[in-house]
Design a protein around this motif. Structure first.
Motif, PDB file in Angstrom:
ATOM      1  N   GLY A   1       0.793  -1.234   0.000  1.00  0.00           N
ATOM      2  CA  GLY A   1       0.000   0.000   0.000  1.00  0.00           C
ATOM      3  C   GLY A   1       0.819   1.275   0.000  1.00  0.00           C
ATOM      4  O   GLY A   1       0.301   2.338  -0.364  1.00  0.00           O
TER       5      GLY A   1
ATOM      6  N   GLU B   1      -2.376   4.880   8.434  1.00  0.00           N
ATOM      7  CA  GLU B   1      -0.958   4.917   8.757  1.00  0.00           C
ATOM      8  C   GLU B   1      -0.762   5.808   9.970  1.00  0.00           C
ATOM      9  O   GLU B   1      -0.697   7.029   9.835  1.00  0.00           O
ATOM     10  CB  GLU B   1      -0.206   5.509   7.564  1.00  0.00           C
ATOM     11  CG  GLU B   1       0.195   4.497   6.540  1.00  0.00           C
ATOM     12  CD  GLU B   1       1.295   3.631   7.096  1.00  0.00           C
ATOM     13  OE1 GLU B   1       1.048   2.425   7.187  1.00  0.00           O
ATOM     14  OE2 GLU B   1       2.361   4.148   7.476  1.00  0.00           O
TER      15      GLU B   1
ATOM     16  N   LYS C   1      -2.666   9.066  10.038  1.00  0.00           N
ATOM     17  CA  LYS C   1      -3.119   9.467   8.690  1.00  0.00           C
ATOM     18  C   LYS C   1      -4.011   8.414   8.044  1.00  0.00           C
ATOM     19  O   LYS C   1      -3.761   7.222   8.186  1.00  0.00           O
ATOM     20  CB  LYS C   1      -1.910   9.647   7.754  1.00  0.00           C
ATOM     21  CG  LYS C   1      -1.065  10.840   8.041  1.00  0.00           C
ATOM     22  CD  LYS C   1       0.197  10.813   7.169  1.00  0.00           C
ATOM     23  CE  LYS C   1       1.124   9.676   7.533  1.00  0.00           C
ATOM     24  NZ  LYS C   1       2.418   9.626   6.900  1.00  0.00           N
TER      25      LYS C   1
ATOM     26  N   ALA D   1       5.092  -9.086  12.485  1.00  0.00           N
ATOM     27  CA  ALA D   1       4.707  -7.664  12.445  1.00  0.00           C
ATOM     28  C   ALA D   1       5.302  -7.044  11.182  1.00  0.00           C
ATOM     29  O   ALA D   1       6.262  -6.284  11.238  1.00  0.00           O
ATOM     30  CB  ALA D   1       5.214  -6.961  13.689  1.00  0.00           C
TER      31      ALA D   1
ATOM     32  N   LYS E   1       1.762   0.658  14.231  1.00  0.00           N
ATOM     33  CA  LYS E   1       3.209   0.878  14.109  1.00  0.00           C
ATOM     34  C   LYS E   1       3.850   0.495  15.440  1.00  0.00           C
ATOM     35  O   LYS E   1       3.180   0.467  16.466  1.00  0.00           O
ATOM     36  CB  LYS E   1       3.464   2.367  13.838  1.00  0.00           C
ATOM     37  CG  LYS E   1       2.933   2.858  12.509  1.00  0.00           C
ATOM     38  CD  LYS E   1       4.040   2.878  11.497  1.00  0.00           C
ATOM     39  CE  LYS E   1       3.564   3.373  10.159  1.00  0.00           C
ATOM     40  NZ  LYS E   1       4.607   3.297   9.151  1.00  0.00           N
ATOM     41  N   PRO E   2       5.150   0.243  15.433  1.00  0.00           N
ATOM     42  CA  PRO E   2       5.795  -0.114  16.709  1.00  0.00           C
ATOM     43  C   PRO E   2       5.760   1.020  17.730  1.00  0.00           C
ATOM     44  O   PRO E   2       5.830   0.772  18.927  1.00  0.00           O
ATOM     45  CB  PRO E   2       7.239  -0.452  16.298  1.00  0.00           C
ATOM     46  CG  PRO E   2       7.398   0.033  14.898  1.00  0.00           C
ATOM     47  CD  PRO E   2       6.052   0.149  14.292  1.00  0.00           C
TER      48      PRO E   2
ATOM     49  N   ALA F   1      14.251   0.858   6.339  1.00  0.00           N
ATOM     50  CA  ALA F   1      13.272   0.397   7.339  1.00  0.00           C
ATOM     51  C   ALA F   1      12.764  -1.006   6.987  1.00  0.00           C
ATOM     52  O   ALA F   1      11.569  -1.283   7.082  1.00  0.00           O
ATOM     53  CB  ALA F   1      12.105   1.380   7.455  1.00  0.00           C
TER      54      ALA F   1
ATOM     55  N   LYS G   1      16.332   3.780  10.305  1.00  0.00           N
ATOM     56  CA  LYS G   1      15.876   2.938   9.198  1.00  0.00           C
ATOM     57  C   LYS G   1      16.967   2.056   8.590  1.00  0.00           C
ATOM     58  O   LYS G   1      16.732   1.376   7.606  1.00  0.00           O
ATOM     59  CB  LYS G   1      15.246   3.811   8.115  1.00  0.00           C
ATOM     60  CG  LYS G   1      14.023   4.569   8.640  1.00  0.00           C
ATOM     61  CD  LYS G   1      13.210   5.220   7.555  1.00  0.00           C
ATOM     62  CE  LYS G   1      11.960   5.835   8.176  1.00  0.00           C
ATOM     63  NZ  LYS G   1      10.975   6.254   7.201  1.00  0.00           N
TER      64      LYS G   1
ATOM     65  N   ARG H   1       8.240  10.805  -4.250  1.00  0.00           N
ATOM     66  CA  ARG H   1       7.118  10.440  -3.380  1.00  0.00           C
ATOM     67  C   ARG H   1       5.868  10.162  -4.223  1.00  0.00           C
ATOM     68  O   ARG H   1       5.143   9.207  -3.993  1.00  0.00           O
ATOM     69  CB  ARG H   1       6.851  11.587  -2.401  1.00  0.00           C
ATOM     70  CG  ARG H   1       5.823  11.261  -1.347  1.00  0.00           C
ATOM     71  CD  ARG H   1       5.636  12.444  -0.411  1.00  0.00           C
ATOM     72  NE  ARG H   1       4.574  12.156   0.528  1.00  0.00           N
ATOM     73  CZ  ARG H   1       4.746  11.565   1.704  1.00  0.00           C
ATOM     74  NH1 ARG H   1       5.946  11.214   2.089  1.00  0.00           N
ATOM     75  NH2 ARG H   1       3.714  11.322   2.486  1.00  0.00           N
TER      76      ARG H   1
ATOM     77  N   LYS I   1      13.905  11.768   1.137  1.00  0.00           N
ATOM     78  CA  LYS I   1      13.678  13.085   1.748  1.00  0.00           C
ATOM     79  C   LYS I   1      14.825  14.049   1.492  1.00  0.00           C
ATOM     80  O   LYS I   1      14.710  15.222   1.749  1.00  0.00           O
ATOM     81  CB  LYS I   1      13.475  12.922   3.260  1.00  0.00           C
ATOM     82  CG  LYS I   1      12.294  11.981   3.566  1.00  0.00           C
ATOM     83  CD  LYS I   1      11.477  12.370   4.759  1.00  0.00           C
ATOM     84  CE  LYS I   1      10.080  11.773   4.640  1.00  0.00           C
ATOM     85  NZ  LYS I   1       9.605  11.058   5.767  1.00  0.00           N
TER      86      LYS I   1
HETATM   87  N1  COA Z   1       0.396   2.582   3.015  1.00  0.00           N
HETATM   88  C1  COA Z   1       0.598   3.891   2.788  1.00  0.00           C
HETATM   89  N2  COA Z   1       1.686   4.557   3.227  1.00  0.00           N
HETATM   90  C2  COA Z   1       2.602   3.861   3.915  1.00  0.00           C
HETATM   91  C3  COA Z   1       2.462   2.493   4.174  1.00  0.00           C
HETATM   92  C4  COA Z   1       1.302   1.850   3.700  1.00  0.00           C
HETATM   93  N3  COA Z   1       1.095   0.563   3.896  1.00  0.00           N
HETATM   94  N4  COA Z   1       3.538   2.081   4.880  1.00  0.00           N
HETATM   95  C5  COA Z   1       4.306   3.146   5.064  1.00  0.00           C
HETATM   96  N5  COA Z   1       3.735   4.242   4.489  1.00  0.00           N
HETATM   97  C6  COA Z   1       4.257   5.600   4.496  1.00  0.00           C
HETATM   98  C7  COA Z   1       4.360   6.143   5.907  1.00  0.00           C
HETATM   99  O1  COA Z   1       3.160   6.729   6.340  1.00  0.00           O
HETATM  100  C8  COA Z   1       5.471   7.170   5.761  1.00  0.00           C
HETATM  101  O2  COA Z   1       4.908   8.315   5.161  1.00  0.00           O
HETATM  102  P1  COA Z   1       5.402   9.808   5.531  1.00  0.00           P
HETATM  103  O3  COA Z   1       6.639  10.031   4.737  1.00  0.00           O
HETATM  104  O4  COA Z   1       4.252  10.644   5.076  1.00  0.00           O
HETATM  105  O5  COA Z   1       5.630   9.864   6.998  1.00  0.00           O
HETATM  106  C9  COA Z   1       6.398   6.554   4.729  1.00  0.00           C
HETATM  107  O6  COA Z   1       5.589   5.602   4.007  1.00  0.00           O
HETATM  108  C10 COA Z   1       7.579   5.804   5.315  1.00  0.00           C
HETATM  109  O7  COA Z   1       7.047   4.789   6.176  1.00  0.00           O
HETATM  110  P2  COA Z   1       7.880   3.948   7.202  1.00  0.00           P
HETATM  111  O8  COA Z   1       9.070   3.361   6.528  1.00  0.00           O
HETATM  112  O9  COA Z   1       6.958   2.998   7.867  1.00  0.00           O
HETATM  113  O10 COA Z   1       8.466   5.025   8.190  1.00  0.00           O
HETATM  114  P3  COA Z   1       7.835   5.770   9.436  1.00  0.00           P
HETATM  115  O11 COA Z   1       8.746   6.912   9.668  1.00  0.00           O
HETATM  116  O12 COA Z   1       6.385   6.018   9.270  1.00  0.00           O
HETATM  117  O13 COA Z   1       8.022   4.698  10.610  1.00  0.00           O
HETATM  118  C11 COA Z   1       9.188   2.828  11.593  1.00  0.00           C
HETATM  119  C12 COA Z   1       9.313   4.240  11.009  1.00  0.00           C
HETATM  120  C13 COA Z   1      10.561   2.310  11.947  1.00  0.00           C
HETATM  121  C14 COA Z   1       8.304   2.885  12.814  1.00  0.00           C
HETATM  122  C15 COA Z   1       8.570   1.922  10.519  1.00  0.00           C
HETATM  123  O14 COA Z   1       9.373   1.993   9.373  1.00  0.00           O
HETATM  124  C16 COA Z   1       8.387   0.482  10.877  1.00  0.00           C
HETATM  125  O15 COA Z   1       7.516   0.082  11.598  1.00  0.00           O
HETATM  126  N6  COA Z   1       9.194  -0.371  10.298  1.00  0.00           N
HETATM  127  C17 COA Z   1       9.040  -1.794  10.384  1.00  0.00           C
HETATM  128  C18 COA Z   1       9.275  -2.249   8.988  1.00  0.00           C
HETATM  129  C19 COA Z   1       8.709  -3.580   8.646  1.00  0.00           C
HETATM  130  O16 COA Z   1       7.869  -4.133   9.293  1.00  0.00           O
HETATM  131  N7  COA Z   1       9.221  -4.039   7.531  1.00  0.00           N
HETATM  132  C20 COA Z   1       8.735  -5.226   6.918  1.00  0.00           C
HETATM  133  C21 COA Z   1       9.828  -6.112   6.469  1.00  0.00           C
HETATM  134  S1  COA Z   1      10.012  -7.471   7.568  1.00  0.00           S
END
Ligand code: COA
Ligand code: AMP
Length: 631
Positions: free
Chosen positions: A142, A169, A172, A280, A309-310, A502, A534, A564, A574
């Protein structure tokens, strides 16, 4: 000899007997008489003449065995403040009805269905409904934007798309339907119809007759049974990042996938029927396919679908709360999630608030697990913390510490030892094995085991050129590393332009393709630099067309917005810097690895073949030390 060593030797002595034995844990419509077919070497298929159905093994057989009342899925969603439990019997009903919707609209065995959904239980229902009728699903994460979705639609040419109105998210709400509409408009291939799950947070605009309402359709559907498929018929395609903007469609076959995943549940994760297993991750990634959906359900476990999220949903104690509330036995997550928790709650105060007595082990994968994070988790959880290494291509762990066989000593920084099925060699550039302790390309001797990719979707030549041609007789993993004298592996870096942000695998090549579409950009490079949270983060370096007189800052901002918009927020692109020229070799190769080392303050050498050393000096002055490298 240790139990692990005995098991591994048992596999090495007779791989076919090993997997034939593992295959007895699967219910076949017709048992396979051929275990491994190498007649088309270097391509291998497993259980090709077996007849089976993955959905039957993941759902129906548990109901038939009298376990219909056991909970199959727990949807724990702090972002919607809800917990929903779905039994195997309920799951069977939901899946067979959605399968009925698809068949009534003409979807048949072998057709592709794209799934674009958030972490709602319906995402698993969608995958299983496809498996039930032999349709090949392709789940798209997604966090990918319309362009990425369109690329996948054009490659998979789906008959239908299953989607949700939105994902949530953190704070959001992300409307999915406009992205889906945009993707279909951009794609050359047009699916026949979509089925959209309207979630209460956002109502999607629907085109009558084309966009079907999930709830209405399912309510009036006739449930259908399981279609028998061949062991080597595809179950799904999952796109993953490669060196270019064109993602690779990893194919997974029904038979080998079931056999391998079912084997891993007990032997690697040490869980059995009735245990609660939680990965997770997200259904859009391979971890989600293997260990949110198929693995736990095949083994008759309860799987947790976590929509949160964590941290921040609502706090850094969420993971421990979920473990306590649902009596989770094993948790699988990415190191980045733990780093996020550790950053917010360094003394692990939240851990103390919850009863983790039923919790047995924490598994980490998706990116390198830095020793500091592992030590923090070991100290505060007082449970085994197991790093294991695998990739979308393999679908299950290449190297692990197999808790269900034997818990081997943990060596920090190592995902431990090869699993049965994987004969690993570290090779030099000429393809010769290097001595223990020396760095080289990590390669797996062919054949790959059941569950690992047999090919790429509609791209057999690309499969061979991407993975098999570099080292004849081996599969090239794309990772570089070391094997020590005890046979433990250390995964050090990618050998290609894939970065890991990440725990998300991303292609810098794909980002470069987007940047080069900016009208003011003449040339560009994207490199992965260290990021304390990340693991890695992308950094864009762009050179402008001669005569561009717009503000550099403005252009850099537009570049960030473009990535993006085209790839999606998940790219976490970024930072972008405008530079005068890219450092290159005399043959024109951009020195990406050298620039990444400079940014991460790692030792680097001026390449003898550099064209103009001044370009590197100029960039070094801008980026030296901006990466935050982990231990
Ligand atoms: N649908 C839409 N947007 C998504 C999304 C989804 N399924 N998953 C992530 N995004 C968006 C986030 O909202 C974020 O947007 P932003 O730039 O507007 O803030 C962006 O993508 C980056 O997301 P993410 O990498 O999740 O970073 P974060 O800063 O929101 O959170 C962590 C940081 C460490 C908490 C998060 O990356 C995390 O939980 N990581 C675990 C990763 C994981 O489970 N990986 C799977 C492989 S085993
Ligand atoms: P993916 O295909 O998204 O699962 O990403 C696979 C890649 O992530 C691997 O090729 C590695 O580069 C990296 N990776 C996965 N697990 C580990 C691990 N335990 N240690 C180091 N790198 C890992």
């Amino acid at each position: 000899m240790t139990t692990y060593a005995k098991t591994f030797a048992g596999w090495q002595n007779n791989p076919e007997a090993f997997w034939a034995e593992a295959a007895t844990a699967i219910d076949w419509v017709k048992k396979p008489s051929v275990v491994m077919d190498n007649s088309n070497a270097p391509m291998t298929t497993w259980f090709p003449d077996g007849v089976c159905n993955t959905c039957y093994n993941a759902v129906d057989r548990h109901v038939e065995a009298g376990r219909g009342d056991q909970v199959a899925i727990i949807h724990d969603s702090p972002v919607t403040d809800s917990v929903t439990k779905i039994t195997f019997a309920d799951l069977q009903d939901r899946v067979s009805r959605l399968a009925g919707v698809l068949t009534s609209r003409g979807v048949v065995k072998g057709d592709r269905v794209v799934i674009y959904m958030p972490m709602a239980p319906e995402a698993l229902v969608a995958m299983l409904a496809c498996a039930r009728i032999g349709a090949i699903h392709s789940v798209v994460f997604g966090g990918f934007a319309a362009h990425e979705l369109a690329v996948r639609i054009d490659d998979a040419t789906p008959k239908a798309i299953l989607a949700a109105s939105c994902g949530i998210e953190g704070q959001k709400i992300i409307a999915y339907k406009p992205l889906l509409d945009d993707a279909i408009a951009r794609a050359t291939h047009k699916p026949d119809f979509t089925v959209v799950l309207q979630r209460p947070q956002t109502q999607a605009d629907m085109v009558s007759g084309y966009d079907l309402d999930w709830a209405d359709e399912v309510a009036s559907a006739t449930p259908v049974g399981c279609t028998p498929v061949g062991g080597a018929d595809p179950l799904y395609i999952l796109y993953t990042s490669g060196t270019t903007g064109q993602p690779k469609g990893v194919v997974r076959h029904n038979g080998g996938h079931m056999v391998a995943l079912n084997w891993t549940m007990k032997n690697i994760y040490n869980v059995s029927q009735g245990d609660v297993f939680w990965a997770a991750s997200d259904v859009g990634w391979v971890v989600g396919h293997s260990y949110i959906c198929y693995g736990p359900l095949l083994a008759g476990c309860t799987t947790v679908v976590f929509e949160g999220k964590p941290i921040g949903t609502p706090d850094a104690g969420t993971y421990w709360r979920v473990i306590q509330d649902h009596n989770v036995k094993s948790l699988f997550t990415a190191p980045t999630a733990l780093r996020a928790i550790k950053r917010e709650d360094p003394k692990a105060e939240y851990v103390k608030k919850y009863d983790l007595s039923g919790f047995n082990a924490l598994f980490l994968a998706g990116e390198r697990a830095d020793p500091d994070t592992i030590k923090w988790a070991q100290q505060h959880l007082q449970k085994p913390v197991i790093d294991h290494w695998w990739q979308t291509e393999t679908g299950w762990a290449i190297a692990a510490n197999p808790l269900g066989i034997e818990q081997l000593p943990v060596k920090l920084g190592s995902p431990a030892v090869p699993m049965p099925g994987y004969d690993i060699e570290i090779l030099d550039e000429g393809g010769h094995p290097v001595p223990a302790g020396e760095l080289g390309a990590i390669a797996i001797k062919l054949p790959l085991p059941p569950g690992a990719l047999p090919t790429l979707w509609n791209a057999e030549e690309r499969f061979k050129s991407a993975y098999l041609n570099a080292f004849p007789g081996y599969y090239e993993t794309g990772d570089a590393g070391i094997k020590d004298a005890d046979g433990y592996l250390y995964i050090m870096a990618r050998t290609d332009d894939v970065i890991n942000v990440a725990g998300h695998r991303l292609s810098t090549g794909a980002m470069e393709e987007v940047l080069s579409n900016h009208p003011d950009v003449a040339e560009c490079a994207v490199i992965g630099i260290g990021d304390a949270l990340k693991g890695q983060a992308p950094l864009g370096l762009v050179c402008l067309n001669n005569g561009t007189d717009r503000s550099e800052e403005e252009i850099a901002k537009e570049c960030v917005a473009l990535v993006r918009k085209e790839i999606g927020p998940v790219a976490a692109f970024k930072r972008c810097i405008v530079i005068d020229a890219l450092p290159k070799t005399r043959s024109g190769k951009v020195l990406r690895a050298t620039m990444a080392s400079i940014a991460d303050s790692k030792p680097w050498k001026l390449p003898a073949t550099i064209d103009d050393p001044a370009t590197l000096d100029a960039i070094a002055a801008r980026i030296a030390g901006i990466g935050e490298t982990l231990s």
